[in-house]
Design a protein around this motif. Structure first.
Motif, PDB file in Angstrom:
ATOM      1  N   PRO A   1     -14.707  53.100  90.587  1.00  0.00           N
ATOM      2  CA  PRO A   1     -14.862  54.280  91.544  1.00  0.00           C
ATOM      3  C   PRO A   1     -14.195  53.515  92.823  1.00  0.00           C
ATOM      4  O   PRO A   1     -13.454  54.014  93.678  1.00  0.00           O
ATOM      5  CB  PRO A   1     -16.440  54.456  91.526  1.00  0.00           C
TER       6      PRO A   1
ATOM      7  N   ARG B   1     -10.702  53.479  92.876  1.00  0.00           N
ATOM      8  CA  ARG B   1     -10.115  54.993  92.830  1.00  0.00           C
ATOM      9  C   ARG B   1     -10.080  55.688  94.398  1.00  0.00           C
ATOM     10  O   ARG B   1      -9.264  56.188  94.802  1.00  0.00           O
ATOM     11  CB  ARG B   1     -10.801  55.954  92.097  1.00  0.00           C
TER      12      ARG B   1
ATOM     13  N   LEU C   1      -7.391  54.120  96.393  1.00  0.00           N
ATOM     14  CA  LEU C   1      -6.190  55.037  96.048  1.00  0.00           C
ATOM     15  C   LEU C   1      -6.323  56.281  96.974  1.00  0.00           C
ATOM     16  O   LEU C   1      -5.354  56.369  97.769  1.00  0.00           O
ATOM     17  CB  LEU C   1      -6.288  55.196  94.733  1.00  0.00           C
ATOM     18  N   LYS C   2      -7.318  56.763  97.048  1.00  0.00           N
ATOM     19  CA  LYS C   2      -7.687  58.022  97.621  1.00  0.00           C
ATOM     20  C   LYS C   2      -7.358  57.634  99.087  1.00  0.00           C
ATOM     21  O   LYS C   2      -6.564  58.262  99.881  1.00  0.00           O
ATOM     22  CB  LYS C   2      -9.065  58.621  97.652  1.00  0.00           C
TER      23      LYS C   2
ATOM     24  N   ALA D   1      -3.740  57.283  99.776  1.00  0.00           N
ATOM     25  CA  ALA D   1      -3.021  58.551 100.077  1.00  0.00           C
ATOM     26  C   ALA D   1      -2.984  58.972 101.387  1.00  0.00           C
ATOM     27  O   ALA D   1      -1.843  59.842 101.713  1.00  0.00           O
ATOM     28  CB  ALA D   1      -3.532  59.600  99.058  1.00  0.00           C
ATOM     29  N   ALA D   2      -3.553  58.782 102.178  1.00  0.00           N
ATOM     30  CA  ALA D   2      -3.691  59.272 103.646  1.00  0.00           C
ATOM     31  C   ALA D   2      -2.814  58.308 104.311  1.00  0.00           C
ATOM     32  O   ALA D   2      -2.622  58.479 105.433  1.00  0.00           O
ATOM     33  CB  ALA D   2      -4.989  59.221 104.128  1.00  0.00           C
ATOM     34  N   GLY D   3      -2.118  57.354 103.902  1.00  0.00           N
ATOM     35  CA  GLY D   3      -1.295  56.566 104.483  1.00  0.00           C
ATOM     36  C   GLY D   3      -1.497  54.900 104.026  1.00  0.00           C
ATOM     37  O   GLY D   3      -2.951  54.584 103.752  1.00  0.00           O
ATOM     38  N   THR D   4      -0.479  54.131 104.410  1.00  0.00           N
ATOM     39  CA  THR D   4      -0.766  52.783 104.320  1.00  0.00           C
ATOM     40  C   THR D   4      -1.846  52.217 105.262  1.00  0.00           C
ATOM     41  O   THR D   4      -2.220  52.741 105.936  1.00  0.00           O
ATOM     42  CB  THR D   4       0.431  51.782 104.583  1.00  0.00           C
TER      43      THR D   4
ATOM     44  N   LEU E   1       0.497  52.995  98.609  1.00  0.00           N
ATOM     45  CA  LEU E   1       0.350  53.832  97.352  1.00  0.00           C
ATOM     46  C   LEU E   1       1.659  53.844  96.691  1.00  0.00           C
ATOM     47  O   LEU E   1       2.676  54.213  97.241  1.00  0.00           O
ATOM     48  CB  LEU E   1      -0.262  55.252  97.567  1.00  0.00           C
TER      49      LEU E   1
ATOM     50  N   TYR F   1      -2.370  63.397  93.227  1.00  0.00           N
ATOM     51  CA  TYR F   1      -1.777  62.831  93.751  1.00  0.00           C
ATOM     52  C   TYR F   1       0.033  63.105  93.361  1.00  0.00           C
ATOM     53  O   TYR F   1       0.974  62.561  93.840  1.00  0.00           O
ATOM     54  CB  TYR F   1      -1.696  61.248  93.113  1.00  0.00           C
TER      55      TYR F   1
ATOM     56  N   PHE G   1       2.908  62.862  95.945  1.00  0.00           N
ATOM     57  CA  PHE G   1       3.565  61.531  96.121  1.00  0.00           C
ATOM     58  C   PHE G   1       4.601  61.305  95.066  1.00  0.00           C
ATOM     59  O   PHE G   1       5.340  60.408  95.191  1.00  0.00           O
ATOM     60  CB  PHE G   1       2.587  60.353  95.837  1.00  0.00           C
TER      61      PHE G   1
END
Lengths: 121, 121
Positions: free
Chosen positions: A16, A19, A22-23, A26-29, A72, B87, B90
DNA sequence: CTTGCACGTAACCATCGGGTTAGATAGCCT
DNA sequence: AGGCTATCTAACCCGATGGTTACGTGCAAG
């Protein structure tokens, strides 16, 4: 610890914390400090998680001053979906009928297999 | 060993042997002996793999005489795809743009840092 | 130059995971 | 009943994982 790519990816996703990372990505580096904030664990732990994600090809790390931003890398996720899609026939509409069909087909095949095995000895 | 369902599923899939078992089961139900044949490992090992798959909800086991047939249960795979689809943005069309955007933003930021340093001297 | 910050490595510990062998259990077949 | 087959459990081994603390490195800022 299979070197196989798909296994590495699944193993990386089976946590978790990772993950969630990663989540977040997903909103940016984001750099490591930013990533470790929400999770109540000390730096090196997050570092290890990042290594796992990196070895699975799910993130890429750059260097910028003393901050090391993570980005990502979605390619392995694509692989995952591609793999799972192979089973799509089982979960959408046709599944029930397919199931019954397979059970019937199987009874047939089991006989064949058994015979084959007997022949083998 | 998180009890979370998605983690259990991913962990179960992170092993080539178990994925091979699933693949085999996609062709129809099979008992343990049948499943262990292709893999060069002894009974209990396969048994453990089956338990993992079962705990992840990926298979269902019935009882039929002394044979215990296993059946594919695709629901968790659906969950996996649903998760990964989050995702999708992406890796298809939009991704390149996003990637480029991020790289540019990066270059921009690096430049700012560099300029700041130059200004300082 | 020295301090401070972000990140990583090293060494260590507890637990888990995949595998083994040996031994139970349960159901068919003579 | 007694043996054969299929399956599971138990106990164990060993390498991988997830976490910790303590220390090293690189860079920027004072």
């Amino acid at each position: 610890m299979p070197a196989d790519a798909l296994s590495l990816t699944f193993a990386a996703l089976a946590d978790p914390t990772r993950r969630a990372i990663l989540k977040r990505l997903a909103a940016g580096t984001a750099n490591v400090k930013e990533l470790s904030r929400p999770f109540d664990m000390s730096g090196p732990a997050v570092c290890k998680h990042l290594r796992v994600l990196e070895r699975a090809g799910l993130i890429r790390r750059g260097r910028e001053a003393q901050s090391r931003p993570c980005q990502l890398e979605p390619a392995p996720l694509k692989q995952v979906v591609a793999w799972a899609e192979g089973y799509r026939a089982f979960w959408d509409a046709g599944f029930d009928r397919l199931d019954v069909y397979l059970q019937k087909a199987h009874a047939q095949r089991r006989k064949e297999v058994r015979d084959a095995r007997r022949r083998k000895r």
